[in-house]
Design a protein around this motif. Sequence first.
Motif, PDB file in Angstrom:
ATOM      1  N   GLY A   1       0.705  -1.194  -0.237  1.00 28.48           N
ATOM      2  CA  GLY A   1      -0.321  -0.018  -0.085  1.00 28.48           C
ATOM      3  C   GLY A   1       1.162   1.390   0.043  1.00 28.48           C
ATOM      4  N   ALA A   2       0.141   2.659   0.565  1.00 27.86           N
ATOM      5  CA  ALA A   2       0.633   3.678   0.316  1.00 27.86           C
ATOM      6  C   ALA A   2       0.056   4.338   1.587  1.00 27.86           C
ATOM      7  CB  ALA A   2       1.517   4.619  -1.020  1.00 27.86           C
ATOM      8  N   THR A   3       0.904   4.988   2.395  1.00 31.21           N
ATOM      9  CA  THR A   3       0.190   6.398   3.174  1.00 31.21           C
ATOM     10  C   THR A   3      -0.801   7.179   2.404  1.00 31.21           C
ATOM     11  OG1 THR A   3       1.890   8.042   3.627  1.00 31.21           O
ATOM     12  CG2 THR A   3       2.028   6.202   4.710  1.00 31.21           C
ATOM     13  N   GLY A   4      -0.962   7.554   1.205  1.00 30.38           N
ATOM     14  CA  GLY A   4      -1.191   8.758   0.046  1.00 30.38           C
ATOM     15  C   GLY A   4      -1.676   9.933   1.344  1.00 30.38           C
ATOM     16  N   ALA A   5      -0.865  10.012   2.506  1.00 32.18           N
ATOM     17  CA  ALA A   5      -0.847  11.420   3.938  1.00 32.18           C
ATOM     18  C   ALA A   5       0.004  12.570   3.002  1.00 32.18           C
ATOM     19  CB  ALA A   5      -0.483  10.948   5.385  1.00 32.18           C
ATOM     20  N   ARG A   6      -0.396  14.039   2.975  1.00 28.05           N
ATOM     21  CA  ARG A   6       0.514  14.718   3.083  1.00 28.05           C
ATOM     22  C   ARG A   6       0.439  15.278   4.221  1.00 28.05           C
ATOM     23  NH1 ARG A   6       2.977  16.251  -2.243  1.00 28.05           N
ATOM     24  NH2 ARG A   6       3.783  18.226  -1.116  1.00 28.05           N
ATOM     25  N   GLY A   7       1.354  16.367   4.799  1.00 25.72           N
ATOM     26  CA  GLY A   7       1.697  16.440   6.084  1.00 25.72           C
ATOM     27  C   GLY A   7       1.542  15.732   7.378  1.00 25.72           C
ATOM     28  N   HIS A   8       1.651  16.323   8.618  1.00 26.40           N
ATOM     29  CA  HIS A   8       1.582  14.774   9.333  1.00 26.40           C
ATOM     30  C   HIS A   8       0.483  15.643  10.409  1.00 26.40           C
ATOM     31  CE1 HIS A   8       5.802  15.118   8.776  1.00 26.40           C
ATOM     32  NE2 HIS A   8       5.028  16.441   8.527  1.00 26.40           N
ATOM     33  N   ASN A   9      -0.800  14.929   9.894  1.00 26.66           N
ATOM     34  CA  ASN A   9      -2.031  14.383  10.339  1.00 26.66           C
ATOM     35  C   ASN A   9      -2.249  12.976  10.868  1.00 26.66           C
ATOM     36  OD1 ASN A   9      -2.947  17.247  11.014  1.00 26.66           O
ATOM     37  ND2 ASN A   9      -3.821  17.269   8.568  1.00 26.66           N
ATOM     38  N   GLY A  10      -2.977  12.505  11.679  1.00 28.65           N
ATOM     39  CA  GLY A  10      -3.279  10.796  12.684  1.00 28.65           C
ATOM     40  C   GLY A  10      -2.234  10.375  13.691  1.00 28.65           C
ATOM     41  N   PRO A  11      -2.378   8.927  13.186  1.00 31.71           N
ATOM     42  CA  PRO A  11      -1.119   8.629  14.133  1.00 31.71           C
ATOM     43  C   PRO A  11       0.343   8.406  13.509  1.00 31.71           C
ATOM     44  CG  PRO A  11      -2.991   6.949  12.854  1.00 31.71           C
ATOM     45  CD  PRO A  11      -3.087   8.244  12.182  1.00 31.71           C
ATOM     46  N   GLY A  12       1.616   8.166  14.738  1.00 33.73           N
ATOM     47  CA  GLY A  12       2.837   8.562  13.736  1.00 33.73           C
ATOM     48  C   GLY A  12       3.414   7.402  13.468  1.00 33.73           C
ATOM     49  N   VAL A  13       4.091   7.800  13.171  1.00 31.01           N
ATOM     50  CA  VAL A  13       5.369   6.590  11.954  1.00 31.01           C
ATOM     51  C   VAL A  13       6.303   6.232  12.789  1.00 31.01           C
ATOM     52  CG1 VAL A  13       4.146   6.888   9.978  1.00 31.01           C
ATOM     53  CG2 VAL A  13       6.140   7.824  10.578  1.00 31.01           C
ATOM     54  N   LEU A  14       6.721   4.955  12.470  1.00 27.66           N
ATOM     55  CA  LEU A  14       7.587   4.241  13.622  1.00 27.66           C
ATOM     56  C   LEU A  14       9.488   4.477  12.383  1.00 27.66           C
ATOM     57  CD1 LEU A  14       9.439   2.553  15.519  1.00 27.66           C
ATOM     58  CD2 LEU A  14       9.122   0.477  14.104  1.00 27.66           C
ATOM     59  N   ALA A  15      10.172   5.386  12.917  1.00 27.37           N
ATOM     60  CA  ALA A  15      11.742   5.290  12.544  1.00 27.37           C
ATOM     61  C   ALA A  15      12.409   4.616  12.975  1.00 27.37           C
ATOM     62  CB  ALA A  15      11.950   7.047  12.382  1.00 27.37           C
ATOM     63  N   VAL A  16      13.054   3.713  11.515  1.00 29.09           N
ATOM     64  CA  VAL A  16      14.114   2.890  12.219  1.00 29.09           C
ATOM     65  C   VAL A  16      14.927   3.646  11.063  1.00 29.09           C
ATOM     66  CG1 VAL A  16      14.748   0.278  11.348  1.00 29.09           C
ATOM     67  CG2 VAL A  16      12.676   1.363  12.283  1.00 29.09           C
ATOM     68  N   ASP A  17      16.152   3.430  12.060  1.00 28.54           N
ATOM     69  CA  ASP A  17      18.045   4.016  11.323  1.00 28.54           C
ATOM     70  C   ASP A  17      18.842   2.603  11.979  1.00 28.54           C
ATOM     71  OD1 ASP A  17      20.124   5.404  10.683  1.00 28.54           O
ATOM     72  OD2 ASP A  17      20.794   5.506  12.467  1.00 28.54           O
ATOM     73  N   ILE A  18      19.548   2.037  10.451  1.00 31.77           N
ATOM     74  CA  ILE A  18      20.312   0.637  10.431  1.00 31.77           C
ATOM     75  C   ILE A  18      21.099   1.302  10.266  1.00 31.77           C
ATOM     76  CG2 ILE A  18      20.733  -1.765   9.595  1.00 31.77           C
ATOM     77  CD1 ILE A  18      17.836  -2.397   8.873  1.00 31.77           C
ATOM     78  N   GLY A  19      22.949   0.926  11.155  1.00 33.09           N
ATOM     79  CA  GLY A  19      23.637   1.308  10.390  1.00 33.09           C
ATOM     80  C   GLY A  19      24.735   0.360  11.225  1.00 33.09           C
ATOM     81  N   GLY A  20      26.424  -0.015  10.414  1.00 33.70           N
ATOM     82  CA  GLY A  20      27.219  -0.821  11.369  1.00 33.70           C
ATOM     83  C   GLY A  20      27.781  -0.534  12.237  1.00 33.70           C
ATOM     84  N   THR A  21      27.261   0.785  13.314  1.00 34.80           N
ATOM     85  CA  THR A  21      27.893   0.286  15.091  1.00 34.80           C
ATOM     86  C   THR A  21      26.203   0.080  15.409  1.00 34.80           C
ATOM     87  OG1 THR A  21      29.255   1.737  13.885  1.00 34.80           O
ATOM     88  CG2 THR A  21      28.920   1.956  16.443  1.00 34.80           C
ATOM     89  N   LYS A  22      25.336   0.605  15.017  1.00 38.69           N
ATOM     90  CA  LYS A  22      24.022   0.848  16.091  1.00 38.69           C
ATOM     91  C   LYS A  22      22.814   0.497  15.167  1.00 38.69           C
ATOM     92  CE  LYS A  22      22.858   5.106  16.849  1.00 38.69           C
ATOM     93  NZ  LYS A  22      23.733   6.099  15.444  1.00 38.69           N
ATOM     94  N   LEU A  23      22.207  -0.114  15.989  1.00 44.71           N
ATOM     95  CA  LEU A  23      20.614  -0.373  15.138  1.00 44.71           C
ATOM     96  C   LEU A  23      19.911   0.478  15.770  1.00 44.71           C
ATOM     97  CD1 LEU A  23      20.478  -4.131  14.466  1.00 44.71           C
ATOM     98  CD2 LEU A  23      20.805  -2.184  13.156  1.00 44.71           C
ATOM     99  N   ALA A  24      18.646   1.627  15.592  1.00 45.92           N
ATOM    100  CA  ALA A  24      18.529   2.726  16.363  1.00 45.92           C
ATOM    101  C   ALA A  24      16.474   2.344  15.524  1.00 45.92           C
ATOM    102  CB  ALA A  24      18.885   3.913  16.151  1.00 45.92           C
ATOM    103  N   ALA A  25      15.927   2.338  16.448  1.00 48.39           N
ATOM    104  CA  ALA A  25      13.754   3.171  16.624  1.00 48.39           C
ATOM    105  C   ALA A  25      13.248   4.100  17.230  1.00 48.39           C
ATOM    106  CB  ALA A  25      13.508   1.340  15.893  1.00 48.39           C
ATOM    107  N   ALA A  26      12.143   4.844  16.911  1.00 50.46           N
ATOM    108  CA  ALA A  26      11.618   5.660  17.685  1.00 50.46           C
ATOM    109  C   ALA A  26      10.249   5.534  17.227  1.00 50.46           C
ATOM    110  CB  ALA A  26      12.772   6.679  18.495  1.00 50.46           C
ATOM    111  N   PRO A  27       9.037   5.622  17.387  1.00 53.98           N
ATOM    112  CA  PRO A  27       7.950   6.391  17.387  1.00 53.98           C
ATOM    113  C   PRO A  27       7.981   8.076  17.600  1.00 53.98           C
ATOM    114  CG  PRO A  27       7.769   6.261  20.003  1.00 53.98           C
ATOM    115  CD  PRO A  27       9.391   5.259  19.221  1.00 53.98           C
ATOM    116  N   VAL A  28       7.233   8.206  15.497  1.00 53.74           N
ATOM    117  CA  VAL A  28       7.401  10.043  15.476  1.00 53.74           C
ATOM    118  C   VAL A  28       6.334  10.482  15.162  1.00 53.74           C
ATOM    119  CG1 VAL A  28       8.201  11.917  13.810  1.00 53.74           C
ATOM    120  CG2 VAL A  28      10.363   9.815  14.555  1.00 53.74           C
ATOM    121  N   ARG A  29       6.075  11.229  16.216  1.00 53.55           N
ATOM    122  CA  ARG A  29       4.203  11.732  16.031  1.00 53.55           C
ATOM    123  C   ARG A  29       4.251  12.962  15.635  1.00 53.55           C
ATOM    124  NH1 ARG A  29       5.905  11.182  22.588  1.00 53.55           N
ATOM    125  NH2 ARG A  29       5.841   8.500  23.114  1.00 53.55           N
ATOM    126  N   PRO A  30       2.916  13.277  15.258  1.00 52.03           N
ATOM    127  CA  PRO A  30       2.723  14.369  13.928  1.00 52.03           C
ATOM    128  C   PRO A  30       2.930  15.390  14.902  1.00 52.03           C
ATOM    129  CG  PRO A  30       0.205  12.650  14.718  1.00 52.03           C
ATOM    130  CD  PRO A  30       1.807  12.420  15.303  1.00 52.03           C
TER     131      PRO A  30
END
Length: 320
Positions: A10-39
């Motif tokens: 699917g696709a979010t179809g969203a423009r802007g930052h309304n509605g639920p947050g999303v999960l942001a994930v960062d994958i690197g050679g040293t560390k793995l990180a994730a955090a929710p990013v709210r509207p």
Amino acid sequence: MPGAAQPATGATGARGHNGPGVLAVDIGGTKLAAAPVRPGGTLGPLVTRPTPSGDAEAVWAALASVVTEAIGGEDVSGAGIGSAGPLDAVAGTVSPVNIPGWRGFPVRDRLAELLAGRPVVLVNDAVSGAVGEYHYGAGRGVRAMLGMVVSTGVGGGLILDGRVYAGRTGNAGHIGHTVVDLDGDPCPCGSRGCVETITSGPAMVRWALANGWSASPPDGRTLAAAARDGHPVAIAAFARSARALAAGIASAAALCDLDRVVIGGGVARAWDVLEPPLREALDTYAGLAFVRRAEVVRSELDGQAGLLGVAALVHDPEMV
């Protein structure tokens, strides 16, 4: 745009930052990180783990643990992954140079499965960092920018005319694997003399150790501290790194007529040590007037740029 990030389902179809947050994930050679990013771009609690050195499933198990903990009780509409490259944004696979256990690993689909089919966007981690700076940090208001991550590796992401330029496979902007030393050391990418072989944190430490510097622990932070204290080898390591970085930046500016280059990552945290030799080297390598016009600045968001950027791409998939 060919090679742009593709949602897993699917696709979010969203423009802007309304509605639920999303999960942001960062994958690197040293560390793995994730955090929710709210509207609105508010970063929730950050969860990190060291990147395992084991096989593909060991790395995935660590990432799945980070993701599960980061979500907690948050309502997320989807996820964005910024990963070290190279990657195949169309297939949703990654083969990070600094994560040997992952070669062609289907991280986008595996994460979509973990998130019960929610859409997942995959981009290069330097691209996500560039988008974060473009929206919220040092890249605001520019037309053409290169965002760089100088850390365990060296990555880059291009934003041209307000859109990510990802290229055919999603790897455009990979400045760390442009060649600046024709007779240089072999690079894990398979080439030799790449920017990364000189400018990355581990490369700087290796060179310094080989040339008489010693410390415990022998890492980028202690090398920066030694340079601040006047150790000649540590100072030379930063100067050597800065020259390679400047040569890569001047080449990118010549190709893309950049307004600004934003540098983040672990090495950039020693900006007080890196900036003076970088400015001096840019005076040498940036010859044409339009190349010299490109501003070179430090990240304003530091480690948050990639997480905020990849979340912005989930909200605004038309940017890629």
